[in-house]
Design a protein around this motif. Structure first.
Motif, short mmCIF file in Angstrom:
data_model
loop_
_atom_site.label_atom_id
_atom_site.label_comp_id
_atom_site.label_asym_id
_atom_site.label_seq_id
_atom_site.Cartn_x
_atom_site.Cartn_y
_atom_site.Cartn_z
N GLU A 89 0.82 -1.22 0.00
CA GLU A 89 0.00 0.00 0.00
C GLU A 89 0.85 1.26 0.00
O GLU A 89 0.40 2.33 -0.42
CB GLU A 89 -0.92 0.01 1.23
CG GLU A 89 -1.99 -1.07 1.20
CD GLU A 89 -2.77 -1.13 2.51
OE1 GLU A 89 -2.51 -0.29 3.40
OE2 GLU A 89 -3.64 -2.01 2.63
N LEU A 90 2.10 1.16 0.47
CA LEU A 90 2.99 2.31 0.51
C LEU A 90 3.73 2.52 -0.80
O LEU A 90 4.53 3.43 -0.94
CB LEU A 90 3.99 2.14 1.66
CG LEU A 90 3.32 2.03 3.04
CD1 LEU A 90 4.35 1.70 4.10
CD2 LEU A 90 2.59 3.32 3.39
N GLN A 91 3.45 1.66 -1.76
CA GLN A 91 3.90 1.80 -3.15
C GLN A 91 5.42 1.77 -3.34
O GLN A 91 5.98 2.63 -4.03
CB GLN A 91 3.30 3.05 -3.78
CG GLN A 91 1.79 3.04 -3.79
CD GLN A 91 1.19 4.27 -4.46
OE1 GLN A 91 1.81 5.33 -4.54
NE2 GLN A 91 -0.02 4.13 -4.94
N PRO A 92 6.10 0.78 -2.75
CA PRO A 92 7.50 0.57 -3.14
C PRO A 92 7.53 -0.02 -4.54
O PRO A 92 6.48 -0.36 -5.11
CB PRO A 92 7.99 -0.44 -2.10
CG PRO A 92 6.76 -1.25 -1.79
CD PRO A 92 5.62 -0.26 -1.83
N ASP A 93 8.71 -0.18 -5.08
CA ASP A 93 8.83 -0.79 -6.41
C ASP A 93 8.84 -2.31 -6.33
O ASP A 93 8.48 -2.98 -7.29
CB ASP A 93 10.11 -0.29 -7.08
CG ASP A 93 10.04 1.21 -7.34
OD1 ASP A 93 9.32 1.62 -8.26
OD2 ASP A 93 10.68 1.97 -6.59
N PHE A 94 9.27 -2.85 -5.21
CA PHE A 94 9.17 -4.29 -4.97
C PHE A 94 9.26 -4.56 -3.47
O PHE A 94 9.58 -3.67 -2.68
CB PHE A 94 10.22 -5.08 -5.77
CG PHE A 94 11.67 -4.74 -5.50
CD1 PHE A 94 12.48 -5.58 -4.75
CD2 PHE A 94 12.25 -3.60 -6.05
CE1 PHE A 94 13.81 -5.30 -4.53
CE2 PHE A 94 13.60 -3.31 -5.84
CZ PHE A 94 14.38 -4.15 -5.07
N ILE A 95 8.93 -5.77 -3.11
CA ILE A 95 8.99 -6.24 -1.72
C ILE A 95 10.16 -7.20 -1.61
O ILE A 95 10.36 -8.05 -2.48
CB ILE A 95 7.69 -6.99 -1.31
CG1 ILE A 95 6.45 -6.11 -1.52
CG2 ILE A 95 7.80 -7.48 0.13
CD1 ILE A 95 6.33 -4.95 -0.58
N ASP A 96 10.94 -7.08 -0.53
CA ASP A 96 12.05 -7.98 -0.32
C ASP A 96 11.85 -8.72 1.00
O ASP A 96 11.38 -8.14 1.99
CB ASP A 96 13.37 -7.21 -0.26
CG ASP A 96 14.58 -8.14 -0.24
OD1 ASP A 96 14.89 -8.71 -1.30
OD2 ASP A 96 15.20 -8.29 0.82
N ILE A 97 12.20 -10.00 1.01
CA ILE A 97 12.10 -10.82 2.22
C ILE A 97 13.49 -11.04 2.80
O ILE A 97 14.41 -11.46 2.09
CB ILE A 97 11.46 -12.19 1.92
CG1 ILE A 97 10.12 -12.03 1.22
CG2 ILE A 97 11.28 -12.97 3.23
CD1 ILE A 97 9.52 -13.35 0.76
#
Length: 337
Positions: A89-97
């Motif tokens: 929802e915060l609109q990063p370009d991707f999610i990293d684990i």
């Protein structure tokens, strides 16, 4: 290389996510110095679900951050999927684990590098995160739990199979923490495995342009990730890019040029936090790493670390410029330990 639809030219340079380091103002100064991809500090999935204010603040993004990932970690699969949705929802370009952090307080709960002991759970967690968001999902991990359990190739295959878009590998096991030397041999084995098709990003002990070029040649990785090497030396990204392109070294910065960068970072930190003392306290880790190897500098460093007001710090920095302003600071032999 590509992360989802994100096109990155040449050999992109990544700023490694680091707790209490890769906050907004440090990302700003690294972006000014040529980094290609940024990450937030890692955030706890449980804290994110509970809407902890401190955690939310870690994920405040600016337009000039991009491309940027929000990195999440946790031990519960459902919580990680929910946290990924909130982060999206915060609109990063991707999610990293984060499958790599080795710190005891985190590992003992079964999160991060603890999952190198349970690859089926690592794979299931990553799969649920991938399914829960529309953004690309990447991961960062280590070679394995210890010297006898280096499982990185299997981990990479499992993560690729469920849709991870890219994998960053730190060349140490969990048991090493940050001791010893990073082993890039296995990073190269993952990158050059015929089974691996996703981009591989190498991380560990990159302390300058020559080291970066050497490790890139050794492994052929798609990207390079720099962590501790950028603390106190955020221009390392421009140095590496210039060397990879030309084979030549950039001139080291002068003390006056470094002070200008410190002031810029301090200004952004103070504007963000709205409190001078808080901003200075956050900057102290960086102050401790600037200006290595300058004769008779110890007293000036101590004064910087003891200052609590920007006005006082400005006076200290002005004195430093008057004494050393034109001196170029050589970081060639600076240890990351």
């Amino acid at each position: 290389m590509k992360i989802g639809s994100i096109e990155l030219e040449g050999t992109p340079l990544f700023l490694a996510p680091m707790e209490d380091v890769t906050y907004k103002s440090f990302r700003h100064i690294c972006k000014q110095n040529g980094v290609d991809v940024l990450y937030t500090e890692f955030v706890s999935s449980e804290a994110l679900i509970r809407d902890v204010e401190k955690t939310r603040l870690k994920m405040e993004l600016e337009d000039d951050d991009r491309p940027i990932a929000i990195q999440i970690y946790g031990y519960d699969i459902e919580s990680m999927a929910n946290a990924a949705r909130i982060a999206e929802e915060l609109q990063p370009d991707f999610i990293d684990i984060n499958f790599g952090c080795p710190m005891k307080k985190i590992v003992k709960k079964g999160a991060c590098s603890a999952l190198l002991q349970d690859l089926p759970k690592m794979q299931q967690m990553a799969a649920e995160v991938v399914k829960s968001v529309s953004l690309p999902v990447t991961a960062k991990t280590r070679l394995g739990w210890d010297e006898n359990n280096k499982v990185i190739l299997e981990a990479a295959e499992r993560l690729q199979d469920i849709g991870i878009s890219a994998l960053a590998i730190h060349g140490r096991t969990r048991s090493q923490l940050y001791t010893g030397d990073a082993d890039w041999t296995m990073i190269g084995e993952v990158k050059n495995s015929p089974k691996i098709k996703i981009p591989i990003i190498g991380n560990g002990d990159i302390n300058g342009p020559e080291k970066a070029a050497e490790l890139l040649k050794q492994t052929g990785v798609d990207g390079l990730m720099i962590g501790r090497g950028a603390i106190g030396r955020p221009w390392i990204f421009n140095e590496i890019k210039h060397y990879l392109k030309t084979g030549e070294f950039l001139q080291p910065p002068t003390v006056a040029e470094i002070i200008a960068q410190i002031k810029d970072q301090l200004r952004v930190t103070a504007d963000w936090k709205g409190n001078e003392t808080t901003a200075i306290l956050m900057m102290r880790r960086h102050f401790a790493r600037y200006f290595p190897g300058i004769d008779n500098f110890r007293d000036h460093r101590i004064k910087m670390l003891q200052a609590t007001q920007i006005e006082d710090l400005d006076k200290i920095m002005q004195d430093i410029v008057e004494l050393y302003g034109d001196l170029r600071v050589d970081y060639t032999n600076v240890s990351l330990k």
